[in-house]
Design an enzyme around this catalytic site. Structure first.
Site, short mmCIF file in Angstrom:
data_model
loop_
_atom_site.label_atom_id
_atom_site.label_comp_id
_atom_site.label_asym_id
_atom_site.label_seq_id
_atom_site.Cartn_x
_atom_site.Cartn_y
_atom_site.Cartn_z
N CYS A 3 0.85 -1.19 0.00
CA CYS A 3 0.00 0.00 0.00
C CYS A 3 0.89 1.24 0.00
O CYS A 3 1.73 1.40 0.89
CB CYS A 3 -0.91 -0.01 1.21
SG CYS A 3 -1.83 1.53 1.44
N CYS A 6 0.57 3.22 3.28
CA CYS A 6 1.22 2.52 4.40
C CYS A 6 2.73 2.70 4.31
O CYS A 6 3.41 2.86 5.33
CB CYS A 6 0.84 1.05 4.42
SG CYS A 6 -0.87 0.73 4.94
N HIS A 45 -4.45 0.72 8.30
CA HIS A 45 -4.91 0.52 6.93
C HIS A 45 -6.41 0.22 6.93
O HIS A 45 -6.85 -0.81 7.41
CB HIS A 45 -4.15 -0.62 6.24
CG HIS A 45 -4.58 -0.78 4.82
ND1 HIS A 45 -4.01 -0.05 3.80
CD2 HIS A 45 -5.54 -1.54 4.25
CE1 HIS A 45 -4.60 -0.36 2.67
NE2 HIS A 45 -5.53 -1.27 2.92
N ASN A 84 -12.76 9.93 -1.90
CA ASN A 84 -13.29 9.10 -2.97
C ASN A 84 -13.34 7.65 -2.50
O ASN A 84 -12.46 7.20 -1.77
CB ASN A 84 -12.39 9.21 -4.21
CG ASN A 84 -12.28 10.64 -4.70
OD1 ASN A 84 -13.25 11.36 -4.74
ND2 ASN A 84 -11.08 11.05 -5.04
N GLY A 90 -12.92 7.62 -8.38
CA GLY A 90 -11.62 8.29 -8.47
C GLY A 90 -10.64 7.94 -7.36
O GLY A 90 -9.62 8.61 -7.22
N HIS A 95 -6.55 3.14 0.35
CA HIS A 95 -6.32 3.40 1.78
C HIS A 95 -7.13 4.65 2.08
O HIS A 95 -6.97 5.66 1.39
CB HIS A 95 -4.82 3.65 2.02
CG HIS A 95 -4.42 3.82 3.45
ND1 HIS A 95 -3.50 3.00 4.06
CD2 HIS A 95 -4.79 4.73 4.39
CE1 HIS A 95 -3.31 3.39 5.31
NE2 HIS A 95 -4.09 4.44 5.54
N HIS A 97 -8.46 8.03 2.81
CA HIS A 97 -7.76 9.31 2.90
C HIS A 97 -8.73 10.44 2.60
O HIS A 97 -9.72 10.27 1.89
CB HIS A 97 -6.55 9.38 1.97
CG HIS A 97 -6.82 9.14 0.53
ND1 HIS A 97 -7.08 7.87 0.01
CD2 HIS A 97 -6.86 9.99 -0.52
CE1 HIS A 97 -7.27 7.96 -1.30
NE2 HIS A 97 -7.15 9.24 -1.64
N HIS A 99 -8.79 14.31 1.19
CA HIS A 99 -8.13 15.44 0.52
C HIS A 99 -8.66 16.72 1.16
O HIS A 99 -9.87 16.88 1.31
CB HIS A 99 -8.50 15.48 -0.98
CG HIS A 99 -7.99 14.33 -1.76
ND1 HIS A 99 -6.82 14.38 -2.48
CD2 HIS A 99 -8.52 13.10 -1.97
CE1 HIS A 99 -6.64 13.23 -3.10
NE2 HIS A 99 -7.66 12.43 -2.80
#
Length: 111
Positions: A3, A6, A45, A84, A90, A95, A97, A99
């Protein structure tokens, strides 16, 4: 399975760190879509928002606490948070996250 995020958390891949604590890591996006664009990720994760459970949801709340802290520290009051979920939406790194984008007008609807 390897990943990318990670590997960033472990320090195997360098990043421009914005914030770090025991649960969360935040770093600037390498392909920014706004004058300010950083990611906030749990160190644990979790593949996507679709994989949040009662057992791991506290880290998601902590991600948003970190977003509030970092944006205040950077003097940002207007910003967008995007997560996303899945390839069609997208998500390029599997993992969880978030933005955080700021510094320009954000159009709506996005995409």
């Amino acid at each position: 399975m390897s990943c990318l995020f990670c590997s960033i958390v472990s320090g195997d891949i360098p990043s421009n760190k914005v914030y770090e604590d025991e649960l969360v890591y935040a770093f600037y996006d390498i392909d920014p879509q706004a004058p300010v664009h950083f990611l906030v990720i749990p160190k644990e994760h979790i593949p996507s928002a679709g994989a949040v459970t009662p057992e791991n949801s506290a880290v998601v709340a902590h991600c948003f606490e970190v977003i509030a802290k970092v944006t205040k520290e950077l003097g940002i009051t207007d910003f967008r948070v995007v997560s996303n979920c899945g390839l069609q939406a997208g998500q390029s790194v599997p993992h969880l996250h978030f933005h955080v984008l700021a510094g320009r007008d954000m159009t709506w609807p996005p995409g």
